[in-house]
Scaffold this motif. Structure first.
Motif, PDB file in Angstrom:
ATOM      1  N   HIS A  44      -7.342  58.517   8.600  1.00  0.00           N
ATOM      2  CA  HIS A  44      -8.742  58.438   9.042  1.00  0.00           C
ATOM      3  C   HIS A  44      -9.297  59.854   8.950  1.00  0.00           C
ATOM      4  O   HIS A  44      -9.126  60.641   9.869  1.00  0.00           O
ATOM      5  CB  HIS A  44      -8.850  57.954  10.495  1.00  0.00           C
ATOM      6  N   SER A  51      -3.697  46.863  22.392  1.00  0.00           N
ATOM      7  CA  SER A  51      -4.513  46.882  21.191  1.00  0.00           C
ATOM      8  C   SER A  51      -4.257  48.171  20.408  1.00  0.00           C
ATOM      9  O   SER A  51      -4.191  49.249  20.996  1.00  0.00           O
ATOM     10  CB  SER A  51      -5.980  46.790  21.620  1.00  0.00           C
ATOM     11  N   GLY A  52      -4.073  48.048  19.106  1.00  0.00           N
ATOM     12  CA  GLY A  52      -3.831  49.229  18.277  1.00  0.00           C
ATOM     13  C   GLY A  52      -2.370  49.644  18.233  1.00  0.00           C
ATOM     14  O   GLY A  52      -2.029  50.671  17.634  1.00  0.00           O
ATOM     15  N   LYS A 111       0.759  45.687  15.863  1.00  0.00           N
ATOM     16  CA  LYS A 111       1.260  44.310  15.716  1.00  0.00           C
ATOM     17  C   LYS A 111       0.790  43.668  14.404  1.00  0.00           C
ATOM     18  O   LYS A 111       1.588  43.127  13.641  1.00  0.00           O
ATOM     19  CB  LYS A 111       0.789  43.449  16.906  1.00  0.00           C
ATOM     20  N   SER A 112      -0.528  43.723  14.153  1.00  0.00           N
ATOM     21  CA  SER A 112      -1.050  43.079  12.937  1.00  0.00           C
ATOM     22  C   SER A 112      -0.562  43.792  11.691  1.00  0.00           C
ATOM     23  O   SER A 112      -0.268  43.152  10.676  1.00  0.00           O
ATOM     24  CB  SER A 112      -2.589  43.079  12.953  1.00  0.00           C
ATOM     25  N   THR A 113      -0.453  45.112  11.767  1.00  0.00           N
ATOM     26  CA  THR A 113       0.042  45.874  10.616  1.00  0.00           C
ATOM     27  C   THR A 113       1.462  45.433  10.282  1.00  0.00           C
ATOM     28  O   THR A 113       1.792  45.188   9.116  1.00  0.00           O
ATOM     29  CB  THR A 113      -0.004  47.395  10.914  1.00  0.00           C
ATOM     30  N   HIS A 118      -1.584  38.460  22.757  1.00  0.00           N
ATOM     31  CA  HIS A 118      -1.846  39.259  23.952  1.00  0.00           C
ATOM     32  C   HIS A 118      -1.479  38.478  25.208  1.00  0.00           C
ATOM     33  O   HIS A 118      -1.562  39.001  26.308  1.00  0.00           O
ATOM     34  CB  HIS A 118      -3.334  39.639  24.026  1.00  0.00           C
TER      35      HIS A 118
HETATM   36  N1  LIG Z   1      -6.662  48.938   7.159  1.00  0.00           N
HETATM   37  C1  LIG Z   1      -6.592  49.941   8.036  1.00  0.00           C
HETATM   38  N2  LIG Z   1      -7.112  51.151   7.739  1.00  0.00           N
HETATM   39  C2  LIG Z   1      -7.017  52.171   8.604  1.00  0.00           C
HETATM   40  N3  LIG Z   1      -6.425  52.085   9.815  1.00  0.00           N
HETATM   41  C3  LIG Z   1      -5.899  50.906  10.172  1.00  0.00           C
HETATM   42  C4  LIG Z   1      -5.963  49.775   9.313  1.00  0.00           C
HETATM   43  N4  LIG Z   1      -5.341  48.740   9.926  1.00  0.00           N
HETATM   44  C5  LIG Z   1      -4.934  49.197  11.112  1.00  0.00           C
HETATM   45  N5  LIG Z   1      -5.254  50.492  11.282  1.00  0.00           N
HETATM   46  C6  LIG Z   1      -4.921  51.335  12.428  1.00  0.00           C
HETATM   47  O1  LIG Z   1      -3.538  51.153  12.703  1.00  0.00           O
HETATM   48  C7  LIG Z   1      -3.301  51.039  14.110  1.00  0.00           C
HETATM   49  C8  LIG Z   1      -2.618  49.720  14.404  1.00  0.00           C
HETATM   50  O2  LIG Z   1      -3.544  48.672  14.148  1.00  0.00           O
HETATM   51  P1  LIG Z   1      -3.169  47.137  14.286  1.00  0.00           P
HETATM   52  O3  LIG Z   1      -4.334  46.359  13.796  1.00  0.00           O
HETATM   53  O4  LIG Z   1      -1.866  46.903  13.645  1.00  0.00           O
HETATM   54  O5  LIG Z   1      -3.022  46.981  15.867  1.00  0.00           O
HETATM   55  P2  LIG Z   1      -2.823  45.669  16.759  1.00  0.00           P
HETATM   56  O6  LIG Z   1      -1.653  45.927  17.639  1.00  0.00           O
HETATM   57  O7  LIG Z   1      -2.796  44.479  15.885  1.00  0.00           O
HETATM   58  O8  LIG Z   1      -4.141  45.685  17.653  1.00  0.00           O
HETATM   59  P3  LIG Z   1      -4.991  44.445  18.248  1.00  0.00           P
HETATM   60  O9  LIG Z   1      -4.199  43.955  19.423  1.00  0.00           O
HETATM   61  O10 LIG Z   1      -6.275  45.095  18.664  1.00  0.00           O
HETATM   62  O11 LIG Z   1      -5.166  43.432  17.173  1.00  0.00           O
HETATM   63  C9  LIG Z   1      -4.648  51.224  14.781  1.00  0.00           C
HETATM   64  O12 LIG Z   1      -4.775  52.565  15.168  1.00  0.00           O
HETATM   65  C10 LIG Z   1      -5.640  50.887  13.702  1.00  0.00           C
HETATM   66  O13 LIG Z   1      -6.841  51.585  13.881  1.00  0.00           O
END
Ligand SMILES: Nc1ncnc2c1ncn2[C@@H]1O[C@H](COP(=O)(O)OP(=O)(O)OP(=O)(O)O)[C@@H](O)[C@H]1O
Ligand SMILES: [Mg+2]
Length: 273
Positions: free
Chosen positions: A15, A42-43, A46-48, A203
């Motif tokens: 970023h 959040s963040g 997990k989704s990554t 969550h």
């Molecule tokens: N495509 C992307 N480009 C840049 N940064 C990203 C991208 N996807 C995720 N991030 C960053 O990676 C980190 C992990 O994001 P992720 O979406 O995996 O979290 P999460 O645990 O799924 O959150 P949530 O519970 O809000 O869905 C965060 O800091 C997010 O801003």
């Protein structure tokens, strides 16, 4: 043989000048028939992790091995495309799973024809029935179903190809609490019938407890706690897990409403009441 193994996986995003380590040094094996809940603030990544697990995102480091021996971290696009049907993702917003201009049948039947044998429509109708939907829903457009109905159709869309792994990323978030219970049971019973592994990102620790066998807790990209779901949620060891349990909303327990003394958890449980 695990359905999927993450070995020392890192994913970072840039970023501007800042680098975010979304997933760090993750080691995880998922066996056939296993359901792993993935929880964390959040963040936390997990989704990554889910996207890496289905080959949608390549990690910067480490390996992600499928049962067929393909490493999603290094495989060619073609090899990843060949394995993708066996790795399915369903996300929070079911409208993303369907083209708004097509009846659901147009989205589901081609997938059913390509994978599996027997009359495609019959198989889809049977799976719809298992998901609590009727044949009539199949001939509607996406905006003619409720959010919860469409999410069940999205799960059917993912399951009709008979995947080895289903990554369910907050699939219950837009569904009312009563329907969540039903969908969780449908998923589990379908899993018992045909057998597939599931990564259940949520969550909701109460839902995680009902759906999963094991749990991992993520914080800042790392797995900070893991184990059988009951033991982790009943005896959390890491502060991140304790925080998640403490964040569960409390309601006055029904029998104590008059005396206003008691506190009871809305969902989940644990030693922090
Ligand atoms: N495509 C992307 N480009 C840049 N940064 C990203 C991208 N996807 C995720 N991030 C960053 O990676 C980190 C992990 O994001 P992720 O979406 O995996 O979290 P999460 O645990 O799924 O959150 P949530 O519970 O809000 O869905 C965060 O800091 C997010 O801003
Ligand atoms: Mg997420």
């Amino acid at each position: 043989m695990p359905v999927l193994s993450f070995r020392d996986v890192d994913v970072s995003f840039r970023h501007g000048r800042q680098v975010v380590h979304a997933v760090s040094a993750v080691m995880l094996s998922i066996d056939d028939g296993d359901t792993i809940a993935v929880v964390g603030e959040s963040g936390s990544g997990k989704s990554t992790l889910g996207q890496v697990g289905i080959g949608l995102l390549r990690p910067d480091r480490g390996s992600v091995l499928t049962a067929s021996g393909i490493d999603l971290a290094t495989a060619s696009r073609r090899a990843i495309r060949s394995v993708r049907p066996s790795l399915q993702l369903v996300v929070q917003n079911p409208y993303q799973a369907f083209s708004p201009r097509l009846r659901l049948s147009r989205s589901l039947l081609p997938a059913a024809r390509r994978f599996g044998s027997g009359p495609a429509r019959d198989r889809v109708v049977e799976l719809f029935a298992q998901m609590g939907l009727s044949e009539n829903h199949l001939d509607r457009f996406p905006d003619e179903l409720s959010g919860g109905q469409l999410q069940r159709a999205a799960l059917a869309r993912a399951l009709i190809v008979d995947p080895a792994l289903l990554v369910a990323d907050e699939v219950m978030a837009g569904v009312d609490v009563a329907s969540q219970e039903g969908i969780a049971e449908l998923l589990r019973s379908h899993q018992r019938r045909v057998g597939f592994a599931m990564v259940f990102i949520t969550h909701d620790l109460g839902l995680a407890r009902r759906v999963a066998d094991r749990i991992i807790v993520m914080e800042a990209g790392r797995i900070v706690e893991r184990g059988p779901i009951e033991s982790v949620l009943d005896s959390p060891r890491h502060p991140a897990t304790v925080r998640l349990l403490d964040a569960i909303p409390c309601l006055p327990a029904a029998e104590n409403v008059e005396t206003a003394g008691g506190r009871g958890r809305l969902t989940g449980g644990g030693p922090h009441d």
